[in-house]
Design an enzyme around this catalytic site. Structure first.
Site, PDB file in Angstrom:
ATOM      1  N   ASP A   1      29.265   5.001 -41.882  1.00 27.60           N
ATOM      2  CA  ASP A   1      29.287   3.685 -41.350  1.00 27.60           C
ATOM      3  C   ASP A   1      28.685   3.617 -40.023  1.00 27.60           C
ATOM      4  O   ASP A   1      27.898   3.108 -39.505  1.00 27.60           O
ATOM      5  CB  ASP A   1      30.683   2.993 -41.547  1.00 27.60           C
ATOM      6  CG  ASP A   1      30.858   1.655 -40.722  1.00 27.60           C
ATOM      7  OD1 ASP A   1      29.937   0.753 -41.346  1.00 27.60           O
ATOM      8  OD2 ASP A   1      31.298   1.681 -39.854  1.00 27.60           O
TER       9      ASP A   1
ATOM     10  N   GLU B   1      28.147   4.317 -47.899  1.00 27.03           N
ATOM     11  CA  GLU B   1      28.355   4.828 -46.709  1.00 27.03           C
ATOM     12  C   GLU B   1      28.978   6.125 -46.591  1.00 27.03           C
ATOM     13  O   GLU B   1      28.517   7.072 -45.745  1.00 27.03           O
ATOM     14  CB  GLU B   1      29.356   3.765 -45.849  1.00 27.03           C
ATOM     15  CG  GLU B   1      28.952   2.383 -45.569  1.00 27.03           C
ATOM     16  CD  GLU B   1      29.915   1.685 -44.842  1.00 27.03           C
ATOM     17  OE1 GLU B   1      29.410   0.735 -44.339  1.00 27.03           O
ATOM     18  OE2 GLU B   1      30.962   2.001 -44.975  1.00 27.03           O
TER      19      GLU B   1
END
Length: 230
Positions: free
Chosen positions: A55, A126
């Site tokens: 992320d 992610e």
């Protein structure tokens, strides 16, 4: 730790991920529910730590691209960034590359449609970025993101949207409660009224703005919220 199946290794390579250490990629594709079916065996690491890392790598890479690609002000940059790194965008890209077929899920989670869940697909996208960073470093991870996100970066995601719409999308993309608007104060005569409006999102924060109409104050409050928390 399990090894990658030949099919998953072939898929990762075809997608553009350079695989050296099987365990990193197995972890990136392992949902927490997978351990529920191991019948007493030692639990395997799931993707949460790599998702956390990916992320941040995604956010930095996209923010860097946006900074170089335009001279937009901070609010506009934040609006586009939020749209481009949202869970919905990550899930869309994960679905496009066929990630769902390679996620390691528990039996019940798979039967419940976990392989096509936006939440799980977004998380896995992610975590794959996180694995790419661990294996190959930031430069490779960044270029992989730019390649996978090419159509998104060249599209209209997050551009020129009304601040209230942008804030609602930000909340949805970040799995937050929907924005709540309230009039904190109304002052002045009817012909020159002033409205103070507050917008808040539970467990995130609040922002206020003042304008001559309730609608304009809501718009400015949403803009202020995105600039502070987006």
């Amino acid at each position: 730790m399990s090894e990658l199946s030949p099919e998953t290794r072939e898929w990762l390579t075809a997608t553009g991920f350079a695989v050296c250490n099987d365990s990193v990629w197995v972890e990136a594709l392992t949902h927490g529910s997978f351990n529920s079916g191991l019948l007493g065996a030692a639990p395997e690491p799931d993707y949460q730590r790599l998702e956390f890392l990916g992320d941040r790598v995604l956010g930095l890479s996209v923010a860097s691209w946006l900074y170089r690609a335009s001279d937009n002000h901070e609010g506009q940059l934040s609006q586009r960034l939020n749209a481009l790194v949202s869970g919905a965008t990550c899930a869309r890209i994960a679905r496009a590359i066929g990630a769902g077929a390679h996620i390691r899920l528990g039996k019940q989670a798979r039967e419940d449609g976990g392989a096509d869940s936006d939440n799980i697909l977004g998380d896995v996208m992610e975590s794959l970025i996180g694995a790419c960073f661990v294996e190959n470093g930031y430069d490779v991870a960044r270029e992989t993101i730019y390649r996978l996100w090419e159509s998104e970066l060249g599209g209209d995601a997050g551009k020129s949207k009304h601040p209230k719409s942008a804030l609602q999308e930000w909340a949805a993309g970040n799995r937050r409660a929907m924005p709540h608007y309230s009039v904190v104060e109304r002052s002045g005569p009817d012909h020159a009224a002033r409205f103070t409006v507050e917008v808040s999102i539970h467990n995130v924060g609040a922002a206020q703005a003042i304008a001559s109409s309730k609608g304009e104050a809501e718009k400015l409050a949403a803009k202020a919220f995105l600039e502070e928390f987006g």
